[in-house]
Enzyme design. Sequence first.
Site, short mmCIF file in Angstrom:
data_model
loop_
_atom_site.label_atom_id
_atom_site.label_comp_id
_atom_site.label_asym_id
_atom_site.label_seq_id
_atom_site.Cartn_x
_atom_site.Cartn_y
_atom_site.Cartn_z
N CYS A 120 0.84 -1.20 0.00
CA CYS A 120 0.00 0.00 0.00
C CYS A 120 0.87 1.25 0.00
CB CYS A 120 -0.90 0.00 1.23
SG CYS A 120 -1.88 1.51 1.41
N CYS A 126 -1.54 6.24 6.66
CA CYS A 126 -2.88 5.84 7.09
C CYS A 126 -2.88 5.27 8.49
CB CYS A 126 -3.45 4.82 6.11
SG CYS A 126 -5.03 4.11 6.59
N CYS A 129 -3.60 -0.23 8.83
CA CYS A 129 -2.87 -1.49 8.98
C CYS A 129 -1.58 -1.21 9.73
CB CYS A 129 -2.53 -2.09 7.61
SG CYS A 129 -3.94 -2.56 6.60
N CYS A 239 -8.67 1.05 -0.88
CA CYS A 239 -7.99 0.48 0.28
C CYS A 239 -7.77 -0.99 0.00
CB CYS A 239 -8.85 0.68 1.53
SG CYS A 239 -8.26 -0.24 2.97
N GLN A 363 -19.97 -9.88 10.83
CA GLN A 363 -18.52 -9.99 10.76
C GLN A 363 -17.98 -9.41 9.45
OE1 GLN A 363 -16.12 -10.81 12.71
NE2 GLN A 363 -16.78 -12.28 14.24
N TYR A 392 -23.89 -13.17 24.66
CA TYR A 392 -23.43 -12.16 23.70
C TYR A 392 -23.72 -12.63 22.27
CZ TYR A 392 -20.54 -10.87 27.78
OH TYR A 392 -20.07 -10.55 29.04
N GLU A 413 -28.63 -11.37 24.40
CA GLU A 413 -27.91 -10.20 23.91
C GLU A 413 -28.54 -8.96 24.53
OE1 GLU A 413 -25.96 -7.33 22.51
OE2 GLU A 413 -25.28 -9.28 21.82
N ASP A 461 -18.99 -14.94 23.47
CA ASP A 461 -18.30 -14.18 22.43
C ASP A 461 -18.36 -12.71 22.81
OD1 ASP A 461 -17.18 -13.21 20.13
OD2 ASP A 461 -18.89 -13.65 18.85
N CYS A 488 -11.80 -11.69 21.06
CA CYS A 488 -11.17 -10.72 20.16
C CYS A 488 -10.10 -9.91 20.88
CB CYS A 488 -12.21 -9.79 19.53
SG CYS A 488 -13.15 -8.81 20.72
#
Length: 531
Positions: A120, A126, A129, A239, A363, A392, A413, A461, A488
């Site tokens: 990139c 940016c 990433c 991108c 996702q 969740y 949830e 999750d 995550c």
Amino acid sequence: MNRKNGKSGYKKDRSGKDANKVGSSGTLLNSNRGLRSRTAPSVDTTDLPVARNEEYEAEIVGIGHEGEGVGRVNGFTLFIKGALPGERALVKVMKLKKQYGYAKLLRIVKSSPDRIKAPCPIYVQCGGCQLQHLSYEAQLGFKRQLVVDNLERIGKLKVAENGAEKADADGGIIVHAAMGMNDPWRYRNKAQVPIGQAGAQPALDLSGSGEAVPAVMEGGLVGGFYAQGTHRIIDMEACLIQQENNDRVVSEVKRIVRELGIRPYNEETHKGLLRHVVARYGFNTGDIMVVLITNGHDIPHKDELVGLLRAAIPGIKSICQNVNREQTNVIFGEQTKVLWGDDVIYDTIGDIRFAISARSFFQVNPVQTEVLYGKALEFAGLSGEETVIDAYCGIGTISLFLAQRARQVYGVEIVEEAIDDARRNALLNGISNVQFEAGPAEVVIPKWRRQGISPDVIVVDPPRKGCDAALLSTILEMQPKRVVYVSCNPSTLARDLRVLEDGGYRTVEVQPVDMFPHTVHVESVILMVRK
């Protein structure tokens, strides 16, 4: 999952990042935008082995949690953006704390064999990433090690030697190699692009065509990404981690609103109309949704705008407007209305079809999502006779996967809008052995227990902050045979596993999954069994 956005994902991205702090790549930008500056207390650095503004040769020994190189100079730790493990680098110390400091990379003295040229051309500017300069194989190794380090350091858990494939009570937790992508580019199905005004600047072309891109005149509309550490939006046309259709959509929206003279939003004056453009793309259906986030209800030339968008974007199924008049970093407001087409688009993960509305969490990497959920389903060990609770549950993505092999699934949830989507998705797929309820998991699940519901498996999750302490206590009280944790955030994962281990569970194996190539983020699926 990005409450996770509260896990609802309705205000944040599943990667765990605040949704209004993302550029077209959808990755984390300047987290201090909009905050008042504070004068940091002075630090006495006279006894430190390095001095500010001086140059040193540093040995790079690791990668920090934001992708920066971790260097050592005279035993002192320096964080050096752009440096990689195994390298020696000439650096200039820019900022010092008592225990560590920050340095600027001046020159690489000895290069890592894992260093590559970032494809990139605006990678440095940016910041969306963080790891494009590291080979993909090495990225996967780093992400596995990140999980291992957190399990050992925060969770105080024993990890088996790398390469071990069989777990036992004394041999440590199996942490598998991270599961990566065959093609780790163009994987994001949603773009969230800030719109604003700019000084005179050229747009940045990533198409590789070599064609000149017209300059954006001062005061003109720009949309792209925030330059690192600033409020300034840099206009861009593509991108490399966005699906190409999203780039095309954003480009056409910018062109059309410029032609119609629709004013971009100015965050300093709180004037102007167009704040963000959100593009959603169904990888397996080709459906396209455009969402215009506006600082008001009335859009000039609305009918002409809709007609031009329909003509310019093949496959478009939905054009929505979301109104957000607040002076806030949050992208979406509370009111969404359909300007043309349907209120949802559709996509599939495996055999499950999902309806995706403007604010739905879904996702962003559908290819790896199937990998992630497949591993969660494997760890659940279902035979068709089990009762499963999905805490969740969001819009029911994992719940519907589980329902294919379980006797009954219960999903909870906190965000009611997500539960509405979950119920709609269950009907869409003709799945009847799943029940959804809105509310805090730590409140709803004990109520289910009082009703006689006894789960064989609990799946969690959570958002990046991890599980609520009350939910962990509830899990320990209900004593399911298995707990499947989808994480995550390796640090909060390690913290929560420690609690569950102390409460009578054993962590068997961990499978890292690379949902966000070229960033520092890593997801993991973890199997725990009752001791």
